[in-house]
Structure formats: structure tokens, C-alpha cells
Design an enzyme around this catalytic site. Structure first.
Site, PDB file in Angstrom:
ATOM      1  N   HIS A  22      11.171 -23.876 -22.129  1.00  0.00           N
ATOM      2  CA  HIS A  22      11.990 -24.521 -21.105  1.00  0.00           C
ATOM      3  C   HIS A  22      13.420 -24.005 -21.222  1.00  0.00           C
ATOM      4  O   HIS A  22      13.897 -23.738 -22.326  1.00  0.00           O
ATOM      5  CB  HIS A  22      11.970 -26.040 -21.276  1.00  0.00           C
ATOM      6  CG  HIS A  22      10.610 -26.636 -21.056  1.00  0.00           C
ATOM      7  ND1 HIS A  22      10.122 -26.904 -19.802  1.00  0.00           N
ATOM      8  CD2 HIS A  22       9.634 -26.981 -21.926  1.00  0.00           C
ATOM      9  CE1 HIS A  22       8.902 -27.405 -19.904  1.00  0.00           C
ATOM     10  NE2 HIS A  22       8.580 -27.458 -21.190  1.00  0.00           N
ATOM     11  N   CYS A  34      15.941 -23.137 -14.759  1.00  0.00           N
ATOM     12  CA  CYS A  34      14.510 -23.401 -14.594  1.00  0.00           C
ATOM     13  C   CYS A  34      14.100 -23.197 -13.136  1.00  0.00           C
ATOM     14  O   CYS A  34      13.094 -22.540 -12.855  1.00  0.00           O
ATOM     15  CB  CYS A  34      14.175 -24.816 -15.043  1.00  0.00           C
ATOM     16  SG  CYS A  34      12.453 -25.273 -14.767  1.00  0.00           S
TER      17      CYS A  34
END
EC number: 3.4.22.-
Length: 112
Positions: A22, A34
Site C-alpha cells: 500500500h 494509491c
């Protein structure tokens, strides 16, 4: 951090790519890194499916944080050429994001 690993053959052709992790740039739902990486990757894969006309081997993590793409072994040369160009474009976009967000995205290439 998102780790993007590109696997290439000795002739530099792309065999597969894998995304793990992430970005952790911001809170979930507000993370621009992201969102950018996701848009680039899904856009490229959707373009491969529509424009090159085949379904790659895909594995997508249910909870996010994992994506795997692989070219099928038996693939028409013209479709492979189109898809290679589309994925090369994806890599250029990911490397552009990496330049500005080194702490959140790392793109590496392995020759196998």
C-alpha cells in the site's frame, strides 16, 4: 510502500508484473498515490483486454494490496506486440509517479 516488480525475458519482453503493498501516502480513500497507481494499472490492463483482444492471467487481492498480470504463453504475435506496448506505457507512468513519490512507490525490473 507499493512494490511494482516487472519481469522481463532476456530479449527485454515483458513476461509479467506484480504489485504488492500500500502507498500509505494518506488515509484510505484519500491516498492520491494509491489512486494514481490503481488508475494507471487498471487502465492499462483494461486496454490490453479490449485493444489486444485477449484475457491475461490475473490475480487480484480481494482486500487490495496485490495485483498480478502475466502474458499467456500461447499468444498471437500481433496481440503480444500490442499488449507489450500498452504495458510499456503503464511502466512509464508508474516510473513517473515513482520519481515524485519515492517513499510510496518502488518500480523494479527483473530479467529472468
Amino acid at each position: 510502500m507499493i512494490q511494482a516488480t516487472i519481469r522481463r525475458s532476456h530479449d527485454k519482453g515483458i513476461l509479467s508484473f506484480e504489485m504488492t503493498g500500500h502507498a500509505n501516502f494518506a488515509e484510505h480513500g484519500q491516498d492520491l498515490v494509491c489512486a494514481g497507481v490503481t488508475a494507471v494499472v487498471f487502465g492499462a490492463v483494461n486496454a490490453v483486454i479490449v485493444l489486444a483482444g485477449f484475457e491475461p492471467l490475473l490475480d487480484i487481492g480481494e482486500d487490495g494490496g496485490y495485483f498480478y498480470f502475466e502474458f499467456p504463453e500461447s499468444l498471437d504475435p500481433e496481440a503480444r506486440q500490442k499488449a507489450q506496448l500498452l504495458i510499456e506505457g503503464m511502466i512509464v507512468s508508474l516510473e513517473t509517479i515513482e520519481r515524485d513519490y519515492k517513499d510510496n512507490l518502488r518500480v523494479t525490473t527483473n530479467i529472468i
